[in-house]
Design an enzyme around this catalytic site. Structure first.
Site, PDB file in Angstrom:
ATOM      1  CG  ASN A  15      19.377  23.389  68.954  1.00  0.00           C
ATOM      2  OD1 ASN A  15      18.255  23.814  69.207  1.00  0.00           O
ATOM      3  ND2 ASN A  15      19.621  22.557  67.941  1.00  0.00           N
TER       4      ASN A  15
ATOM      5  CG  ASP B 131      26.694  25.481  68.152  1.00  0.00           C
ATOM      6  OD1 ASP B 131      27.300  25.990  67.196  1.00  0.00           O
ATOM      7  OD2 ASP B 131      26.008  24.441  68.054  1.00  0.00           O
TER       8      ASP B 131
ATOM      9  CD  GLU C 294      26.501  29.534  65.027  1.00  0.00           C
ATOM     10  OE1 GLU C 294      26.942  29.228  63.915  1.00  0.00           O
ATOM     11  OE2 GLU C 294      26.092  28.675  65.841  1.00  0.00           O
TER      12      GLU C 294
END
Ligand code: CA
Length: 562
Positions: free
Chosen positions: A162, A254, A295
């Site tokens: 990200n 993540d 996640e």
């Protein structure tokens, strides 16, 4: 993926440029791509398409162990955990011999971020093609891979898609509006003042260019601009690099919810979900057996939208339901949580855990109650999904927020440094490491550590416990947690008294199941006398009597044979 099969020549050239640029990404003066940001579908480099082989879903049969490298084992006395330290600790995790019972028996390791980073935790990466020198060299990491491969252990690493660090060369270059890297991040001349899903404002001022940039977590983590195909292609390259050139078995993804943002919509937007589906096609072509676990920290309904984009997803609601259903004994709460998941993930491609590096440790959640910690472990290690154990949970390490205190050094022994380091640990160990450590619990057959070892080894021994069908029973006693696990070869009945009370008069019932006829019950785990069990033609029975007295915290695994 149709897009990949018809790769335009221009795109190919662009991709070659991007690929060749990726290794010299510290020199952002070289143009990465003449493409300007668009909202067109993500383009990405593709290896030669190969026929789809039968998927081998190896992750369904193993238990993973999550390691924060900085805190696990220090090999050279600098107080910081490292790759060589993990190598030294491998016998503890899995000695490679399925016959022995002195190891934890785990089959996979998730390493929290190993890339260079200015932070202690590593979730702000400065170079996606290197390892953090605090942890060792790339050669050390490759040696770790060799050693785990010898033992049949798989390794996945954290992949932070990200955002990067604000220290990353890409971001530093992007402050220059004339740099090709400018569009790798999201810049605005004025503060858009759009509230963020995590913080009240996701926009941060940069004094270098008097502009504002988007960073959903904090100013030190600017979000990459996935609307720019060059960014998408670069992160595909990063994935390929680790899978193909280095040889990891996959990734823990993540912050998957935040890749794309569209004004006020900054999480779980369709572009993000679609990106992961394209990514999955890509990495499966690189390595059909690669495994990813995401996640997506939200409710089940939203999490399930990513089920085509990653092999597995962490079940955050379930973790709360298991811990809570043991805290206040409530078997139906736990069975309902599993059934809800199985409605969305009937193929059992989901991952379970009690805590991770972002959450209070289990023994602290239970105010030190070891019996509850043992029971929570029993429930999730006999349930479906791929279980993950956060390092230290197996010895009852304490820890509550802030984050540093749930990521303290592993407590190996009662000696100075806790057996973690010969030097000064990078952060102090928990003060109780003299009472709670691997060396002490190793010698105590009733310890939490030996409880974990026993449960993981049972799971390894009986595939019904890992990948078997999950069928709850009901009980007139709310404290009783009763389930069937069936894999065609074997039917196991798992029963636990979730409470600290001796209970009596409890019965089991089931309205339907694939079973019929009479079964003898023999104990694989626990001691007790059980009457034969008779299923009718619908696989049902009602009010089967449990032993007159069920002791506090008692649990059984029973083998049903006709
Ligand atoms: Ca070290």
């Amino acid at each position: 993926m149709k897009v990949l099969q018809k790769k335009p020549i221009l795109l190919t050239i662009v991709l070659i440029l991007i690929t060749s640029c990726s290794r010299i990404s510290q020199s952002p003066t070289i143009s990465p791509s003449p493409l300007t940001p668009t909202h067109t579908p993500t383009a990405m480099p593709s290896p030669t398409p190969t026929p789809e082989p039968e998927p081998v879903e190896w992750w369904k049969d193993i238990v993973f162990y999550e390691i924060f490298v900085r805190s696990f084992k220090d090999s050279d006395g600098d107080g910081i955990g490292d790759f060589q330290g993990i190598i030294q600790a491998l016998d503890y995790l899995n000695d490679g011999d399925p016959e022995t019972t002195t190891d934890l028996g785990i089959g996979g390791i998730w390493l929290m971020p190993i890339n260079p980073s200015p932070s202690y935790h590593g979730y702000d990466v400065t170079d996606y093609y290197a390892v953090n020198s605090d942890y060792g060299t790339m050669e050390d990491f490759k040696q770790l891979l060799e050693e785990v491969n010898k033992r049949g252990i798989k390794i996945i690493i954290d992949l932070v898609l990200n955002h990067t660090s604000d220290q990353h060369a890409w971001f530093q270059a992007s402050t220059d509006t004339s740099s090709p890297f400018h569009t790798w991040y999201v810049w605005s001349e004025i503060d858009p003042r759009i509230p963020g899903p995590i913080n009240s404002d996701s926009w941060h001022f940069n004094a270098t260019n008097d502009m504002y940039y988007y960073g959903v977590f904090w100013s030190g983590m600017p979000d990459l601009n996935y609307d720019n195909p060059a960014v998408s292609a670069e992160m595909m390259q990063v994935s390929k690099f680790w899978l193909e050139e280095i040889g990891v078995d996959g990734f823990r993804v993540d912050a998957a919810r935040y890749l794309f943002a569209d004004g006020a919509a900054q999480q779980d937007i369709p572009a993000t979900i679609q990106w992961f589906e394209e990514w999955r096609s890509f990495y499966k072509q690189v390595n059909p057996e690669a495994f990813t676990v995401g996640e997506v920290w939200t409710g089940l309904f939203v999490t399930a939208k990513y089920s085509q984009g990653m092999d597995s997803l962490f079940m955050f609601d379930l973790a709360e339901d298991i811990k809570g259903g043991v805290y206040t004994p409530n078997g139906p709460r736990i069975t309902k949580s599993y059934l809800d998941i199985l409605a969305y993930f009937p193929d059992m491609n989901f991952s379970t855990f009690l805590s991770n590096h972002d959450q209070q440790r289990v023994i602290s959640f239970y105010n030190g109650d070891m019996a509850k910690a043992k029971m929570a472990a029993f429930v999730y290690l006999t349930g479906p999904g791929t279980p993950f154990i956060y390092y230290g949970e197996e010895i009852g390490m304490v820890g509550s927020k802030p984050d540093e205190l749930i990521r303290t050094p592993m407590q190996w022994a009662g000696e100075p440094g806790g057996g973690f380091t010969k030097g000064t640990p990078w952060e102090p160990l928990n003060s109780n490491f003299g009472e709670f450590n691997v060396a002490l619990q190793d010698e105590d057959p009733t310890s939490l550590l030996n409880h974990y070892r026993m449960l993981v080894q049972l799971r390894n021994q009986y595939p019904a416990l890992s990948s078997g069908e999950y069928q709850p029973l009901t009980s007139n006693c709310r404290q009783i947690y009763p389930i069937l696990r069936m894999d065609g070869e074997q039917t196991l009945l798992v029963i636990a008294n979730l409470s600290d009370l001796e209970i009596s008069g409890c019965t089991l019932s089931i309205e339907a199941s694939p079973l019929s006829g009479d079964y003898q019950l023999s104990t694989l785990l626990g001691e007790g006398e059980f009457e034969p069990m008779s299923f009718d033609a619908d696989g049902a029975f009602s009010e089967y009597p449990l032993p007159d007295i069920v002791d506090p915290w008692q649990y059984f695994i029973l083998d049903l044979t006709q």
